[in-house]
Design a protein around this motif. Structure first.
Motif, PDB file in Angstrom:
ATOM      1  N   CYS A  54      -1.246  -2.149 -13.949  1.00  0.00           N
ATOM      2  CA  CYS A  54      -1.246  -3.226 -12.952  1.00  0.00           C
ATOM      3  C   CYS A  54      -2.452  -3.127 -12.024  1.00  0.00           C
ATOM      4  O   CYS A  54      -3.094  -4.136 -11.722  1.00  0.00           O
TER       5      CYS A  54
ATOM      6  N   LEU B  38      -1.513  -6.843 -17.115  1.00  0.00           N
ATOM      7  CA  LEU B  38      -0.594  -6.994 -15.990  1.00  0.00           C
ATOM      8  C   LEU B  38       0.843  -7.152 -16.480  1.00  0.00           C
ATOM      9  O   LEU B  38       1.756  -6.518 -15.947  1.00  0.00           O
TER      10      LEU B  38
ATOM     11  N   SER C  30      -6.757  -9.103 -19.097  1.00  0.00           N
ATOM     12  CA  SER C  30      -6.240  -8.611 -17.818  1.00  0.00           C
ATOM     13  C   SER C  30      -4.828  -9.119 -17.550  1.00  0.00           C
ATOM     14  O   SER C  30      -3.981  -8.381 -17.040  1.00  0.00           O
TER      15      SER C  30
ATOM     16  N   THR D 292      -5.506  -5.878 -11.857  1.00  0.00           N
ATOM     17  CA  THR D 292      -5.772  -6.543 -10.583  1.00  0.00           C
ATOM     18  C   THR D 292      -7.218  -6.360 -10.163  1.00  0.00           C
ATOM     19  O   THR D 292      -7.860  -7.309  -9.686  1.00  0.00           O
TER      20      THR D 292
ATOM     21  N   GLY E 137       2.638   2.161 -15.960  1.00  0.00           N
ATOM     22  CA  GLY E 137       2.759   0.749 -15.602  1.00  0.00           C
ATOM     23  C   GLY E 137       1.967   0.407 -14.354  1.00  0.00           C
ATOM     24  O   GLY E 137       1.284  -0.621 -14.303  1.00  0.00           O
ATOM     25  N   LEU E 138       2.060   1.253 -13.336  1.00  0.00           N
ATOM     26  CA  LEU E 138       1.288   1.019 -12.117  1.00  0.00           C
ATOM     27  C   LEU E 138      -0.211   1.121 -12.376  1.00  0.00           C
ATOM     28  O   LEU E 138      -0.999   0.362 -11.813  1.00  0.00           O
TER      29      LEU E 138
ATOM     30  N   GLY F  27       1.999  -3.809 -17.794  1.00  0.00           N
ATOM     31  CA  GLY F  27       2.265  -2.909 -16.673  1.00  0.00           C
ATOM     32  C   GLY F  27       3.601  -3.193 -16.014  1.00  0.00           C
ATOM     33  O   GLY F  27       4.358  -2.277 -15.692  1.00  0.00           O
ATOM     34  N   ILE F  28       3.912  -4.471 -15.819  1.00  0.00           N
ATOM     35  CA  ILE F  28       5.202  -4.836 -15.232  1.00  0.00           C
ATOM     36  C   ILE F  28       6.340  -4.426 -16.162  1.00  0.00           C
ATOM     37  O   ILE F  28       7.374  -3.926 -15.715  1.00  0.00           O
TER      38      ILE F  28
END
Length: 77
Positions: free
Chosen positions: A21, A59, A55, A25, A17-18, A62-63
């Motif tokens: 993200c 995101l 993107s 970003t 997930g990170l 990922g969250i």
């Protein structure tokens, strides 16, 4: 170590997930620096599938993965 100690972190949901993200970003910041906020906003709200929409999806995914990583799960005994 006590058998009641529950270790937090170090799961692959949070790591993936990170990663999603951070990558999303980086791409969004790159697009903002190259094209500017007006064009990025136009690309984000038009009808085509664009890099900015992908993107934003990355995101959100990922969250979601980070949230899955922090859920509490019972260990089988």
């Amino acid at each position: 170590m006590s058998h009641e100690y529950h270790r937090r972190g170090r799961n692959w949901f949070t790591a993936i997930g990170l990663m999603f993200c951070v990558m999303a970003t980086i791409v969004l910041i790159q697009q903002l620096l190259i094209w500017g906020p007006e064009f990025v906003e136009d690309f984000l709200f038009n009808g085509d599938v664009t890099n900015e929409k992908v993107s934003m999806g990355m995101l959100a995914f990922g969250i979601f993965m980070v949230a899955l990583g922090f859920r509490k799960h019972e260990q089988k005994r």
